[in-house]
Design a protein around this motif. Structure first.
Motif, short mmCIF file in Angstrom:
data_model
loop_
_atom_site.label_atom_id
_atom_site.label_comp_id
_atom_site.label_asym_id
_atom_site.label_seq_id
_atom_site.Cartn_x
_atom_site.Cartn_y
_atom_site.Cartn_z
N LEU A 84 0.85 -1.18 0.00
CA LEU A 84 0.00 0.00 0.00
C LEU A 84 0.90 1.24 0.00
CD1 LEU A 84 -2.65 -1.00 2.72
CD2 LEU A 84 -3.05 -0.88 0.26
N PRO A 85 0.35 2.41 -0.33
CA PRO A 85 1.17 3.62 -0.22
C PRO A 85 1.75 3.75 1.19
CG PRO A 85 -0.86 4.11 -1.39
CD PRO A 85 -0.99 2.71 -0.88
N ARG A 86 3.06 3.81 1.29
CA ARG A 86 3.81 3.96 2.54
C ARG A 86 3.92 2.69 3.37
NH1 ARG A 86 3.23 9.91 5.06
NH2 ARG A 86 2.78 11.09 3.17
N ASP A 114 8.45 -8.56 8.85
CA ASP A 114 8.62 -7.19 9.32
C ASP A 114 7.68 -6.27 8.56
OD1 ASP A 114 10.61 -8.23 10.86
OD2 ASP A 114 12.25 -7.41 9.67
N VAL A 115 7.30 -5.18 9.21
CA VAL A 115 6.45 -4.15 8.61
C VAL A 115 7.22 -2.84 8.62
CG1 VAL A 115 4.30 -2.86 8.79
CG2 VAL A 115 4.33 -5.30 9.35
N ARG A 116 7.20 -2.13 7.51
CA ARG A 116 7.81 -0.80 7.43
C ARG A 116 6.75 0.20 6.99
NH1 ARG A 116 12.33 2.31 3.79
NH2 ARG A 116 10.67 2.25 2.26
N TYR A 117 6.61 1.29 7.77
CA TYR A 117 5.63 2.32 7.43
C TYR A 117 6.34 3.66 7.32
CZ TYR A 117 1.45 5.18 7.27
OH TYR A 117 0.50 6.07 6.87
N LEU A 118 6.11 4.35 6.22
CA LEU A 118 6.74 5.64 5.96
C LEU A 118 5.90 6.74 6.60
CD1 LEU A 118 9.28 6.57 4.34
CD2 LEU A 118 7.69 7.19 2.50
N LEU A 119 6.39 7.30 7.70
CA LEU A 119 5.66 8.35 8.40
C LEU A 119 5.69 9.66 7.63
CD1 LEU A 119 6.93 7.73 12.05
CD2 LEU A 119 4.71 7.06 11.09
N VAL A 129 10.98 9.73 6.98
CA VAL A 129 11.04 9.06 8.28
C VAL A 129 10.17 7.81 8.23
CG1 VAL A 129 10.59 9.24 10.76
CG2 VAL A 129 11.39 11.24 9.49
N ALA A 130 10.71 6.70 8.72
CA ALA A 130 9.98 5.43 8.70
C ALA A 130 10.14 4.69 10.02
CB ALA A 130 10.46 4.55 7.55
N VAL A 131 9.15 3.90 10.35
CA VAL A 131 9.25 2.97 11.48
C VAL A 131 9.28 1.56 10.91
CG1 VAL A 131 8.15 4.46 13.18
CG2 VAL A 131 6.74 2.96 11.77
N VAL A 132 10.11 0.72 11.49
CA VAL A 132 10.24 -0.67 11.06
C VAL A 132 10.13 -1.55 12.28
CG1 VAL A 132 11.61 -2.34 9.76
CG2 VAL A 132 11.86 0.10 9.28
N MET A 133 9.28 -2.57 12.22
CA MET A 133 9.15 -3.46 13.37
C MET A 133 8.85 -4.88 12.92
SD MET A 133 5.42 -2.70 15.09
CE MET A 133 5.59 -4.17 16.09
N GLY A 141 12.63 -15.38 17.14
CA GLY A 141 13.33 -14.58 16.15
C GLY A 141 14.72 -14.17 16.58
N ALA A 142 15.66 -14.17 15.63
CA ALA A 142 17.04 -13.76 15.92
C ALA A 142 17.40 -12.45 15.24
CB ALA A 142 18.02 -14.85 15.46
N MET A 143 16.63 -12.03 14.24
CA MET A 143 16.96 -10.83 13.48
C MET A 143 15.87 -9.78 13.71
SD MET A 143 18.42 -10.86 9.59
CE MET A 143 16.94 -11.67 9.00
N LEU A 144 15.58 -9.52 14.98
CA LEU A 144 14.49 -8.62 15.35
C LEU A 144 14.83 -7.17 15.03
CD1 LEU A 144 13.70 -10.22 18.82
CD2 LEU A 144 12.47 -10.59 16.66
N THR A 145 13.86 -6.45 14.46
CA THR A 145 14.05 -5.06 14.08
C THR A 145 12.91 -4.22 14.64
OG1 THR A 145 15.12 -5.74 12.01
CG2 THR A 145 14.33 -3.48 12.14
N HIS A 146 13.27 -3.23 15.46
CA HIS A 146 12.27 -2.30 16.03
C HIS A 146 12.92 -0.92 16.05
CE1 HIS A 146 11.29 -6.32 17.59
NE2 HIS A 146 10.04 -5.93 17.52
N VAL A 147 12.81 -0.19 14.96
CA VAL A 147 13.58 1.05 14.81
C VAL A 147 12.74 2.19 14.25
CG1 VAL A 147 15.64 -0.35 14.32
CG2 VAL A 147 14.36 0.64 12.44
N VAL A 148 13.23 3.39 14.47
CA VAL A 148 12.79 4.59 13.77
C VAL A 148 14.01 5.11 13.01
CG1 VAL A 148 11.91 6.94 13.97
CG2 VAL A 148 11.09 5.17 15.53
#
Length: 281
Positions: A84-86, A114-119, A129-133, A141-148
């Motif tokens: 979807l957009p973003r 993982d989900v990435r949303y473009l704020l 700016v994006a959030v990824v989780m 999980g071993a490759m966990l991503t929770h970032v801004v």
């Protein structure tokens, strides 16, 4: 009157058009270890076109294994789609690789999404700016991503441009408490969530915990040099895009070991003229 030969020609035209999609539609270039838009280990907030799809493979060396440092090298298969957009999703499969010293005695591997949303989208004055989780349904999980993360591009001339990214990774994450699920027959996948500190998780790799950042010097968006700080180490690397669709990249992790990967990108929403005509019939 419809003739069987026409049907065969139509199928052939559709097949040819599909090949044209793969060869002609431009997609995003380099990806990080887990298949997201990014550098070597770190993600970025680069905006993608709707329908952008990329799949590929990355090799992670033994000294920097996500499931255990100095145990086994790893391979990561991934697929990334802008649905979807973003909004984008990434599916990954992390597998440990057998060595002469240590055989792998695990199942299919570490599966996660993982989900990435473009704020914010990038403008002349502000970065994207994006959030990824990593979705909290992951149990092991071993490759966990929770970032801004934020990304800004600077164009010097038609040949060179600089892409700069910086972000922060959370030291905590939400996950399904597998120990509880195993003793509760009435549980569903929406129950028994818990907050976990990454430094106390079974995989103490500290992947993307704390501040990180990096830069890519692009050459005509077809090749580039990368340098990053992944919250633990300084890594350098390079990428090149061949035939507009196929990207190869490699990196030197902390001046120690090499990682490498390859990916292929298309846009599922952009069709060549011939395929559009066939779909309208």
């Amino acid at each position: 009157m419809f003739h069987p030969l026409n049907k065969q020609l139509t199928k052939g035209s559709l097949a040819l058009s599909f090949v044209l999609v793969l060869l002609m539609v431009k997609g995003v270039a380099q990806t990080n270890l887990s298949g997201k838009p990014g550098l070597i280990y770190i993600p970025s907030a680069v905006a993608l076109e709707d329908g952008a799809f990329r799949f590929g493979y990355n090799y992670n060396p033994i000294h920097y294994g996500m499931r255990g440092r100095n145990k086994n090298p790893e391979r990561i298969w991934f697929a990334h789609l802008a649905i979807l957009p973003r909004l984008e999703i990434t599916a990954t499969l992390l597998q440990m690789i057998d060595t002469k010293i240590r055989d792998v005695r695990e199942g299919i591997g570490d599966r996660s999404m993982d989900v990435r949303y473009l704020l914010l989208k990038e403008t002349k004055k502000r970065p994207s700016v994006a959030v990824v989780m990593t979705v909290p349904f992951t149990i092991d999980g071993a490759m966990l991503t929770h970032v801004v993360v934020a990304t800004k591009n600077f164009t010097f001339n038609p040949t060179f441009s600089l892409e700069v990214s910086a972000g922060y990774g959370s030291p905590y994450f939400v996950y399904r408490n597998n120990g509880v699920l195993a003793t509760d027959l009435n549980s569903t996948f929406l129950n028994n969530f818990a907050i976990q500190k990454k430094s106390e998780w079974r995989f103490k790799n500290n992947y993307l915990v704390g501040p990180f950042g990096g830069a890519v010097l692009h050459f005509r968006k077809q090749a580039g040099l990368m340098v990053e700080y992944d919250s633990q180490n300084i890594n350098v690397g390079a990428y090149a895009t061949l035939f507009k669709r196929w990207t190869v990249q490699a990196g030197l992790l902390n001046g120690d070991q090499f990682m490498f990967g390859t990916s292929f990108g298309v846009n599922l929403l952009k069709l060549p003229r011939q395929l559009r005509k066939e779909s309208e019939k």
